[in-house]
Every structure is written in C-alpha cells, then in structure tokens.
Design a protein around this motif. Sequence first.
Motif, PDB file in Angstrom:
ATOM      1  N   THR A 111      -3.182  -3.261  -0.951  1.00  0.00           N
ATOM      2  CA  THR A 111      -3.511  -4.643  -0.603  1.00  0.00           C
ATOM      3  C   THR A 111      -3.530  -4.808   0.911  1.00  0.00           C
ATOM      4  OG1 THR A 111      -1.169  -5.218  -0.835  1.00  0.00           O
ATOM      5  CG2 THR A 111      -2.606  -5.601  -2.735  1.00  0.00           C
ATOM      6  N   THR A 112      -2.608  -4.119   1.590  1.00  0.00           N
ATOM      7  CA  THR A 112      -2.535  -4.148   3.049  1.00  0.00           C
ATOM      8  C   THR A 112      -2.251  -2.743   3.538  1.00  0.00           C
ATOM      9  OG1 THR A 112      -1.644  -6.392   2.994  1.00  0.00           O
ATOM     10  CG2 THR A 112      -1.425  -5.179   5.059  1.00  0.00           C
ATOM     11  N   LEU A 113      -2.964  -2.317   4.558  1.00  0.00           N
ATOM     12  CA  LEU A 113      -2.810  -0.954   5.066  1.00  0.00           C
ATOM     13  C   LEU A 113      -1.742  -0.938   6.164  1.00  0.00           C
ATOM     14  CD1 LEU A 113      -4.188   1.769   4.450  1.00  0.00           C
ATOM     15  CD2 LEU A 113      -5.586   1.416   6.496  1.00  0.00           C
ATOM     16  N   PRO A 114      -0.695  -0.106   6.026  1.00  0.00           N
ATOM     17  CA  PRO A 114       0.326  -0.013   7.079  1.00  0.00           C
ATOM     18  C   PRO A 114      -0.289   0.496   8.386  1.00  0.00           C
ATOM     19  CG  PRO A 114       1.051   1.071   5.048  1.00  0.00           C
ATOM     20  CD  PRO A 114      -0.402   0.785   4.883  1.00  0.00           C
ATOM     21  N   PRO A 115       0.276   0.104   9.532  1.00  0.00           N
ATOM     22  CA  PRO A 115      -0.268   0.554  10.819  1.00  0.00           C
ATOM     23  C   PRO A 115      -0.356   2.076  10.941  1.00  0.00           C
ATOM     24  CG  PRO A 115       1.299  -1.233  11.149  1.00  0.00           C
ATOM     25  CD  PRO A 115       1.370  -0.869   9.695  1.00  0.00           C
ATOM     26  N   ARG A 116       0.577   2.806  10.329  1.00  0.00           N
ATOM     27  CA  ARG A 116       0.562   4.258  10.451  1.00  0.00           C
ATOM     28  C   ARG A 116      -0.654   4.892   9.787  1.00  0.00           C
ATOM     29  NH1 ARG A 116       2.405   6.099   5.499  1.00  0.00           N
ATOM     30  NH2 ARG A 116       3.529   4.569   4.251  1.00  0.00           N
ATOM     31  N   LEU A 117      -1.352   4.127   8.899  1.00  0.00           N
ATOM     32  CA  LEU A 117      -2.537   4.649   8.214  1.00  0.00           C
ATOM     33  C   LEU A 117      -3.829   4.052   8.761  1.00  0.00           C
ATOM     34  CD1 LEU A 117      -1.262   4.654   4.506  1.00  0.00           C
ATOM     35  CD2 LEU A 117      -1.551   6.613   6.026  1.00  0.00           C
TER      36      LEU A 117
END
Length: 478
Positions: A111-117
């Motif tokens: 739903t939301t992409l983490p900053p690390r990805l």
Amino acid sequence: MSEAASTRVALAKNTTTRKTARRSPGSSAGTTALLTSLTPLLHEWLPRQRWFAGKGQPVTGFSLVAATEILPLDASTTGPGLLHLLVRAHQPSRTPQSHDDCYQLLLGVRTTLPPRLAGALIGQVADGPLAGRTLYEGLHDPRVADLLLERFRNPGSLGHLRFERAAPIPPGLAPRVLDTEQSNSSLVYGDAYILKIFRRVFPGINPDLELPLALAREGCGRVPAPVAWFEAETPEPLTLGVLQPFLRGAQDGWRLALAALAKGDDFVPEAHALGRATAEVHTALATALPTPTLARERTGHLVAGMIERLECAAQAVPALVPYVPGLRAAFDAVAALGRTGKGWAAQRVHGDLHLGQTLRGEDGFWSLIDFEGEPARPLPERRSPQPTVRDVAGMLRSFDYAARSHQPWNPEWAARCRAAYCEGYARAAGTDPRGEPELLRAHETDKAVYEVLYEARHRPDWLPVPMAAIHRLASTTA
C-alpha cells in the motif's frame, strides 16, 4: 516479530489458503484485468531494465503467459504481496526467425513503499485488481527475498510454479541483491547460497540447471551443484531460477587477470590451471551426456551458421567488410575437411566460456560457472552438442581481451596465457586443442565476429579489441 519471521507466518498461512489465492488477481478470471492495469507501468519500466533484450525496438503490447500470487495481499494488510508473472513482450520482428520474448517478473505489492525501497519503485497501479497499490521490483525487498528462500526450504507446487530441492537449506539467511549481472538477476543468501533468476525465459530446461546437475551426478567438483530450483508448469516447462552454493571469497578470472597485468605479473600458472579445469568439465560432460560425431552434414550446418553470422555482422559493421574473404576462408577450410569425410567429436559444452565465467577460490581451486550459454542464441542451439574447441576459443579470446584492455598492450602476455591454457587442457584431457588447427581457428574467428557486432552495438570504444583479432585471423587464413 521480525520481518523475516512475519514473512514465514504469511507463507504458512498462504500454504493453507491456496484456493483463495488462485481466485484473486493471479487467477484465470482476473488475468485480463490484471494485465490491462499493469500495461502502462510495464511499458515504461521493462525496456529500461538491463536484462531486457529488445532494446532499440518499441514494445507494441504484452500478453500474459502465467500469473501466480506467491504471497497474496488482501485488503486488510499493507504488504508485501508477491506476484509472479510470465509476460510476453510484443515487438516488431527483428529477424524472420525471431519471436516475442517471454520475461519473468517478480513484482512486490504494497500500500505504501518504505523509503529504503524507493529505488525499486515501478509505479502506482491506477485501476484493476491492484488499484491504488504500489508496484515495485520485488527482489530488492528482503521480506520477499526471504519468502523465496522459504519456498525452496518447503518445496512443492503453487499455481503455475513448482519448487524443487536437492539438499537441506538452513533458515534465516540474510539476502542481498547482486548488481553486476546483465541478462539475469541474482540474490545472495548469507554468503552461503546464490539464487540466479532467469529473466528472459525459453521453453525447455535451461543449460544452467541441466549441465550442473549432470556434472554433480558425475562427481565433478569444478561446478557448484544445484541445491534447489523452480520451474513454471505452463504448456511447455520453463526453468525460472537455480539456487547454488555461493563461493565465498572467490574471485573471478577477469579481475585476477587485470590485476596481474596492472602489477606486471605473469598469468601463466593460472591459465594452465584454467585449462586443466576446463578439460575436467568437458570430460565429465562427455561421460554424462551423448557425444555425437560431426560428420559431413552436421559440419556443413555448423559452417553455414558461421558464414551467416559473418555476413550479418558485415552488413551491420562496415569496418568488417574488407576482412570478409580472409575470415570466410577459415570457415571454408573446415567445410572442405568435412567434405573429405573428416569428422569431429561433439558434446555438451559451456557455450560462453571466458575469464568472467571462472572463479578461483581462496585455496587456488578454479571453478566454472554460468552454463546458460550465449543468451542471445536460441535455447535449442545452446543445448546442442558442439566441438569442445568452442569453449577453448572463447577463453583464448578472453586472454586477448584482457591484454588489450591494459595499456600499453602486451601481446606477449596474451600469447603466453593462450599457450599455457592449451597445455593445461592437454595435460588433463590427453588431447591438445591446437591439434585441430582448422576447427579451432574457425571457432575463434566466429567468436571474434560475434564480438565485433556486440561492441559496435553496445560499446563502440571497445571495437578496436576484436578488430585487432579480425585482422590477425583474416591474415592467417588468407
């Protein structure tokens, strides 16, 4: 709960709810809507990937070969989900024999992409079964990578996929992506295993699984034995990936050769050992698999292919045209011997052997890797028996490349390496590849022609390297 542990819980849950998973976007009922919704993102993302083979030609559309939800993403979770797709990319025909390529995609869904990805982002899906979800390259997600390893640890079938295992695999191995490959993708697990994911897939077993399995049966330790693999059960089986031991601390032959050149050191002992390793692999393959003879008809077919590749390369690279008669003479010499009844032994070979396909361990032991063959060639051709000098010619050309990539050019260094490699090969095999000069010269010429075409298209600054070999080979045969 850690991410790895939560992934294993999700995997266990998924194992008990496969019927539900098959009714979601990856099922036959939803495949049309799924592909339609992903097409705008794939049009933008796929041609930019290093492993996409159709660069320079527009993609006119996609068709879905198979879809499987390895890890479903339901409405109550934020992710990740893992969607496995086999997608055929439609492009204008490059040659009369060319076909639309089939690619393997492992797409993460959140739903939301983490900053690390953030670097793995493909885009947000606008509509369809995954509307509002974020799509990304799943292999860069440690949770997804851990899930793949769990599938190998617990083999079986899921949708169109079948996971096989040849040896136990420990849990909890931290994954990392290798960023050095061009035609495939690889994950390393805890410096213990390496998983190669084949991106462009073909019907039939991939040689990079077939040949290492055959060598393992023969007890040949020069090639890491497959630990696990997975395939697609489509109308025709497709090899999708292979898990093998990771040779921690090993260095590839190309880097070692360049380091020797930079220091002004000789590479003769290493070249001799590489020749011996190559011969041992060839001997084991000859024992494990059929060894037909190249008689008159098969020799004619072999030479015809070489001549066709020369003519195509000359049309694409004008600098090659003046050398065509001399290069053609190398192929004609083999054809003439074939017409007299001369035959040559053929067998399964590596198919794309060079210094970068070799690894030297910390103990000095050499291994051969990457038995896929030249990815640009059709799979049936890569799986067909060939004279062993095809591999020898590839390695001889690699020594020349190494010497030419260093300034000042050191032709004597390359000549010593070439001689030492053949001597090491002869010591282990009992026959010197230089004993069939016409056949060896023809294969080295064919390889140099391939290199000219490749460099002209992809690395024009490197074109003088194979062109120097072209000048030498054309002069020799003339």
